[in-house]
Write an enzyme that holds these catalytic residues in place. Sequence first.
Site, mmCIF file in Angstrom:
data_model
loop_
_atom_site.group_PDB
_atom_site.id
_atom_site.type_symbol
_atom_site.label_atom_id
_atom_site.label_comp_id
_atom_site.label_asym_id
_atom_site.label_seq_id
_atom_site.Cartn_x
_atom_site.Cartn_y
_atom_site.Cartn_z
ATOM 1 N N HIS A 119 8.721 2.856 9.118
ATOM 2 C CA HIS A 119 8.599 1.871 10.197
ATOM 3 C C HIS A 119 7.396 2.215 11.075
ATOM 4 C CE1 HIS A 119 10.058 -1.173 12.956
ATOM 5 N NE2 HIS A 119 9.780 -0.349 13.949
ATOM 6 N N THR A 173 0.835 -1.212 0.000
ATOM 7 C CA THR A 173 0.000 0.000 0.000
ATOM 8 C C THR A 173 0.866 1.258 0.000
ATOM 9 O OG1 THR A 173 -0.223 0.153 2.413
ATOM 10 C CG2 THR A 173 -1.867 -1.174 1.253
ATOM 11 N N ASN A 174 2.019 1.193 0.645
ATOM 12 C CA ASN A 174 2.927 2.361 0.594
ATOM 13 C C ASN A 174 3.487 2.557 -0.807
ATOM 14 O OD1 ASN A 174 3.471 3.827 3.238
ATOM 15 N ND2 ASN A 174 3.479 1.693 3.894
#
Length: 192
Positions: free
Chosen positions: A113, A21-22
């Site tokens: 992260h 998705t990123n």
Amino acid sequence: MVLSTGFKKIKTAVFLSGKGTNLKNLIIHSKFKNLPISIDLIISDNLKAYGLKYAKIFQIQKKIFNFKKKNYEKNLLNELKKNEIKLICLAGFMKILSKGFIQNFKGKIINIHPSLLPKYKGLNTHQRALKNNDQYSGCTVHYVNSKLDSGKIILQKKIKVYKNDTPKSLASKILVQEHKLYPAAIKKIFKH
Ligand code: GRF
């Protein structure tokens, strides 16, 4: 890719192992939302990574490497060089890059992260935040150095943890923030 202003987009590779998705979000921002990069290469260690489908959808070259094989690093570096890659964005990439590889791209590898680093490096960040009754959690974009999740922080976003939060609810709330934070961090790096 050259924008009408004459500004040349920074050729970027995204490394992923999973959902992507990123990756999708970075592609959309780079194509339609004035992010100063173009995603020219997608690298994965996992042939079955769901995120690889975005390679086909957006017609971006993808390469899968077996990171257990001896020669992978040389081949990977060649591929990055061939595509004139200047920035590497790790996005849910589950392999650890070697010191030598990082040295080759010093200051040009960044990662997202799902915790407020330096808290909770590594895996299961949401479970650990909940177990410790943390009031806040969040996500961090940082430079990659040879120590896991330890490079210089570029940007962080904090969110409130509620009593009824679960690892799943926290993960999805934080993912929404990740999709804002990663493009913002890239803009910050390139002062765009
Ligand atoms: C994200 O939570 C990211 O912070 C972590 O792995 C997850 C990847 O999600 N490193 P996606 O594959 O981009 O959907």
